[in-house]
Design a protein around this motif. Structure first.
Motif, PDB file in Angstrom:
ATOM      1  N   ASP A 129     -69.723 -70.486  -9.711  1.00  0.00           N
ATOM      2  CA  ASP A 129     -68.716 -71.443 -10.152  1.00  0.00           C
ATOM      3  C   ASP A 129     -67.777 -71.815  -9.008  1.00  0.00           C
ATOM      4  O   ASP A 129     -67.290 -70.949  -8.270  1.00  0.00           O
ATOM      5  CB  ASP A 129     -67.892 -70.844 -11.309  1.00  0.00           C
ATOM      6  N   ASN A 130     -67.544 -73.115  -8.857  1.00  0.00           N
ATOM      7  CA  ASN A 130     -66.548 -73.645  -7.918  1.00  0.00           C
ATOM      8  C   ASN A 130     -66.800 -73.171  -6.488  1.00  0.00           C
ATOM      9  O   ASN A 130     -65.904 -72.660  -5.810  1.00  0.00           O
ATOM     10  CB  ASN A 130     -65.137 -73.253  -8.365  1.00  0.00           C
ATOM     11  N   CYS A 131     -68.034 -73.344  -6.040  1.00  0.00           N
ATOM     12  CA  CYS A 131     -68.413 -72.937  -4.683  1.00  0.00           C
ATOM     13  C   CYS A 131     -68.885 -74.143  -3.868  1.00  0.00           C
ATOM     14  O   CYS A 131     -69.286 -75.170  -4.420  1.00  0.00           O
ATOM     15  CB  CYS A 131     -69.527 -71.898  -4.743  1.00  0.00           C
ATOM     16  N   ASN A 132     -68.837 -74.009  -2.545  1.00  0.00           N
ATOM     17  CA  ASN A 132     -69.514 -74.918  -1.630  1.00  0.00           C
ATOM     18  C   ASN A 132     -70.771 -74.219  -1.135  1.00  0.00           C
ATOM     19  O   ASN A 132     -70.696 -73.084  -0.652  1.00  0.00           O
ATOM     20  CB  ASN A 132     -68.640 -75.263  -0.422  1.00  0.00           C
ATOM     21  N   ILE A 133     -71.911 -74.894  -1.237  1.00  0.00           N
ATOM     22  CA  ILE A 133     -73.171 -74.325  -0.750  1.00  0.00           C
ATOM     23  C   ILE A 133     -73.710 -75.306   0.283  1.00  0.00           C
ATOM     24  O   ILE A 133     -74.280 -76.347  -0.056  1.00  0.00           O
ATOM     25  CB  ILE A 133     -74.148 -74.100  -1.909  1.00  0.00           C
ATOM     26  N   LEU A 134     -73.482 -74.973   1.537  1.00  0.00           N
ATOM     27  CA  LEU A 134     -73.675 -75.926   2.622  1.00  0.00           C
ATOM     28  C   LEU A 134     -74.788 -75.478   3.561  1.00  0.00           C
ATOM     29  O   LEU A 134     -74.873 -74.310   3.922  1.00  0.00           O
ATOM     30  CB  LEU A 134     -72.374 -76.092   3.413  1.00  0.00           C
ATOM     31  N   GLU A 135     -75.629 -76.421   3.931  1.00  0.00           N
ATOM     32  CA  GLU A 135     -76.629 -76.250   4.985  1.00  0.00           C
ATOM     33  C   GLU A 135     -77.520 -75.037   4.742  1.00  0.00           C
ATOM     34  O   GLU A 135     -77.628 -74.128   5.569  1.00  0.00           O
ATOM     35  CB  GLU A 135     -75.948 -76.204   6.349  1.00  0.00           C
ATOM     36  N   SER A 136     -78.192 -75.041   3.597  1.00  0.00           N
ATOM     37  CA  SER A 136     -79.124 -73.963   3.285  1.00  0.00           C
ATOM     38  C   SER A 136     -80.300 -74.003   4.248  1.00  0.00           C
ATOM     39  O   SER A 136     -80.662 -75.055   4.775  1.00  0.00           O
ATOM     40  CB  SER A 136     -79.637 -74.121   1.855  1.00  0.00           C
ATOM     41  N   GLY A 137     -80.938 -72.830   4.418  1.00  0.00           N
ATOM     42  CA  GLY A 137     -82.163 -72.821   5.196  1.00  0.00           C
ATOM     43  C   GLY A 137     -83.302 -73.474   4.434  1.00  0.00           C
ATOM     44  O   GLY A 137     -84.084 -74.246   4.982  1.00  0.00           O
ATOM     45  N   SER A 138     -83.392 -73.182   3.124  1.00  0.00           N
ATOM     46  CA  SER A 138     -84.387 -73.795   2.250  1.00  0.00           C
ATOM     47  C   SER A 138     -83.720 -74.166   0.926  1.00  0.00           C
ATOM     48  O   SER A 138     -82.895 -75.069   0.891  1.00  0.00           O
ATOM     49  CB  SER A 138     -85.586 -72.868   2.055  1.00  0.00           C
ATOM     50  N   ARG A 172     -69.399 -76.736 -11.278  1.00  0.00           N
ATOM     51  CA  ARG A 172     -68.279 -77.213 -10.458  1.00  0.00           C
ATOM     52  C   ARG A 172     -68.473 -76.934  -8.963  1.00  0.00           C
ATOM     53  O   ARG A 172     -67.509 -76.723  -8.242  1.00  0.00           O
ATOM     54  CB  ARG A 172     -66.965 -76.576 -10.930  1.00  0.00           C
ATOM     55  N   SER A 173     -69.695 -76.954  -8.495  1.00  0.00           N
ATOM     56  CA  SER A 173     -69.962 -76.605  -7.108  1.00  0.00           C
ATOM     57  C   SER A 173     -70.449 -77.818  -6.319  1.00  0.00           C
ATOM     58  O   SER A 173     -70.992 -78.768  -6.882  1.00  0.00           O
ATOM     59  CB  SER A 173     -70.992 -75.467  -7.036  1.00  0.00           C
ATOM     60  N   TYR A 174     -70.239 -77.754  -5.001  1.00  0.00           N
ATOM     61  CA  TYR A 174     -70.620 -78.829  -4.079  1.00  0.00           C
ATOM     62  C   TYR A 174     -71.776 -78.321  -3.225  1.00  0.00           C
ATOM     63  O   TYR A 174     -71.630 -77.341  -2.485  1.00  0.00           O
ATOM     64  CB  TYR A 174     -69.431 -79.217  -3.205  1.00  0.00           C
ATOM     65  N   ILE A 175     -72.918 -78.974  -3.340  1.00  0.00           N
ATOM     66  CA  ILE A 175     -74.154 -78.530  -2.691  1.00  0.00           C
ATOM     67  C   ILE A 175     -74.631 -79.642  -1.770  1.00  0.00           C
ATOM     68  O   ILE A 175     -74.860 -80.775  -2.220  1.00  0.00           O
ATOM     69  CB  ILE A 175     -75.211 -78.193  -3.758  1.00  0.00           C
ATOM     70  N   ASP A 176     -74.806 -79.329  -0.484  1.00  0.00           N
ATOM     71  CA  ASP A 176     -75.143 -80.382   0.467  1.00  0.00           C
ATOM     72  C   ASP A 176     -76.001 -79.846   1.611  1.00  0.00           C
ATOM     73  O   ASP A 176     -75.610 -78.891   2.277  1.00  0.00           O
ATOM     74  CB  ASP A 176     -73.851 -81.004   1.034  1.00  0.00           C
ATOM     75  N   ARG A 177     -77.154 -80.410   1.800  1.00  0.00           N
ATOM     76  CA  ARG A 177     -78.016 -80.305   2.969  1.00  0.00           C
ATOM     77  C   ARG A 177     -78.881 -79.039   3.001  1.00  0.00           C
ATOM     78  O   ARG A 177     -78.458 -77.971   2.584  1.00  0.00           O
ATOM     79  CB  ARG A 177     -77.230 -80.420   4.272  1.00  0.00           C
ATOM     80  N   SER A 178     -80.059 -79.223   3.539  1.00  0.00           N
ATOM     81  CA  SER A 178     -80.997 -78.132   3.744  1.00  0.00           C
ATOM     82  C   SER A 178     -81.810 -78.406   4.994  1.00  0.00           C
ATOM     83  O   SER A 178     -82.231 -79.543   5.233  1.00  0.00           O
ATOM     84  CB  SER A 178     -81.932 -78.009   2.537  1.00  0.00           C
ATOM     85  N   TYR A 179     -82.039 -77.367   5.802  1.00  0.00           N
ATOM     86  CA  TYR A 179     -82.848 -77.525   7.016  1.00  0.00           C
ATOM     87  C   TYR A 179     -84.308 -77.827   6.678  1.00  0.00           C
ATOM     88  O   TYR A 179     -84.911 -78.742   7.230  1.00  0.00           O
ATOM     89  CB  TYR A 179     -82.772 -76.257   7.871  1.00  0.00           C
ATOM     90  N   ASN A 180     -84.888 -77.023   5.781  1.00  0.00           N
ATOM     91  CA  ASN A 180     -86.289 -77.185   5.379  1.00  0.00           C
ATOM     92  C   ASN A 180     -86.342 -77.863   4.022  1.00  0.00           C
ATOM     93  O   ASN A 180     -85.968 -77.271   3.009  1.00  0.00           O
ATOM     94  CB  ASN A 180     -86.978 -75.813   5.300  1.00  0.00           C
TER      95      ASN A 180
END
Length: 294
Positions: A120-129, A143-151
Motif C-alpha cells: 500500500d502507498n509505495c513507489n515501485i521503480l525500475e524493476s529488473g523484471s 495506491r502505489s506508483y509503478i514505473d519502468r522495468s529493465y527486462n
C-alpha cells in the motif's frame, strides 16, 4: 513474527539490499514517508522467480509507505518519456539491456501460499523484471506508483502479473512495463480505478470471472497491444470465460479510439484478441464493485 507480529517502522534514509528481503507473517514493513524511505536493491537473478522483496507462505504481512528502487550501474532502461512519442518500438520490449543477463529480478513477489497480505502507498521503480507478481489469494495492491522495468521482452518478463485468486488491485498508477497480465488460473480478481499506461492482458489460461472496472487505460503510441488484449494463439492458451470489462475510460495508442470503453456497456473476452459487447444490461447501481463513499 514468532512473537505475534507488529510493525517495523523505517525512518528516512536509503536501505541497500543485495539479497532477497523475505517478509514474515503478521509483520508490516512501514516507512515514515514513501518518498523518504528507499529500499535500494541490487539483488541479482537470471529468471523471473528472483525478487527484491518476497512474501512466501505468509499471512497478514504488508509493505507500506516505501520506495523500491532497483539499481543497475552503467545501464539505462530503454523507454520513452511521453505517451505520444512515435510508433511501436520493438527495442523497448526486449531483454538483457546493455548485455546484462543477471538482472531478471522482480521488485515484489507473493507466492501461491501467501494470503491476506498487501502493498500500500509505495513507489515501485525500475524493476529488473516483474514489478509485481501476485500469485497469492485475498491480497491487495493499492495506491502505489509503478514505473519502468529493465527486462520487458518475450518470455514473460516485465509484468504486473496476477495469477492468484480473490485479489484486489485498486488506486494504482502503472506505467512503462510490458503488460498488466491476468493468467495461469487467475480467478475472481478485481482491477478497479487504476491509471494504466499499459494494456490489460488476459494472457495465458486465466480461469475467468475477473473484473476490470473504472480504470483509465491509456496506451502509449509506442505500445504494441490493444487496450484489452490476450496472448498469441501460437504459444498461449485461451482466456477464461465471464471476465467482465466495464466502465473503463480508454485511449488506444494515442489515436483517441475508445476501445471497449463505452459507458454502461459490459464487455467480455471471447477467445484470442476478441473482445465483445455482451449485450447485457448494466447493474442498477452502475458498478459491479460497490465501494463506500467514505
Amino acid at each position: 513474527s514468532s512473537g505475534g507480529g507488529g510493525v517495523i517502522l523505517l525512518t528516512a534514509g536509503t536501505y541497500p539490499i543485495s539479497t532477497t528481503l523475505n517478509m514474515k507473517s503478521n509483520v508490516v514493513l512501514r516507512g515514515v514517508s514513501k518518498d523518504e524511505v528507499i529500499i535500494e536493491s541490487t539483488v541479482k537473478g537470471t529468471d523471473s522467480n528472483a525478487y527484491s522483496i518476497y512474501f512466501d507462505g505468509v499471512s497478514g504481512a504488508g509493505i507500506e509507505n516505501i520506495t523500491h528502487f532497483y539499481r543497475v550501474d552503467g545501464c539505462d532502461i530503454i523507454d520513452k518519456e511521453t505517451l505520444n512519442n512515435g510508433d511501436y518500438d520493438r527495442q523497448i520490449y526486449s531483454n538483457d539491456p546493455c548485455g546484462i543477463t543477471n538482472i531478471v529480478v522482480g521488485a515484489i513477489g507473493m507466492s501461491k501460499t501467501t494470503s491476506n497480505s498487501w502493498v500500500d502507498n509505495c513507489n515501485i521503480l525500475e524493476s529488473g523484471s516483474h514489478a509485481i507478481r501476485l500469485r497469492g489469494n485475498n491480497c491487495t495492491v493499492s495506491r502505489s506508483y509503478i514505473d519502468r522495468s529493465y527486462n520487458k521482452g518475450p518470455g514473460g518478463r516485465g509484468y504486473f502479473d496476477i495469477t492468484g485468486n480473490y485479489n484486489l488491485v485498486v488506486g494504482n498508477t502503472v506505467k512503462r512495463i510490458r503488460h498488466l497480465a491476468i493468467q495461469l488460473g487467475a480467478r475472481y480478481n478485481v482491477v478497479y480505478n487504476n491509471l494504466l499506461w499499459v494494456d490489460v492482458n488476459f494472457h495465458d489460461d486465466d480461469a475467468g470471472e475477473n473484473l476490470i472496472e473504472k480504470n483509465t487505460i491509456t496506451t502509449p503510441s509506442w505500445h504494441g497491444w490493444d487496450i484489452i488484449a490476450t496472448g498469441a494463439a501460437d504459444y498461449h492458451r485461451p482466456p477464461g470465460v465471464n471476465n467482465i470489462i466495464f466502465n473503463n475510460t480508454t485511449n488506444h495508442r494515442q489515436t483517441g479510439e475508445s476501445l471497449y470503453g463505452i459507458e454502461g456497456k459490459i464487455y467480455t473476452v471471447l477467445g484470442f484478441s476478441k473482445v465483445e459487447d455482451t449485450g447485457k444490461s448494466a447493474p442498477s447501481c452502475i458498478t459491479f464493485f460497490p465501494m463506500s463513499a467514505n
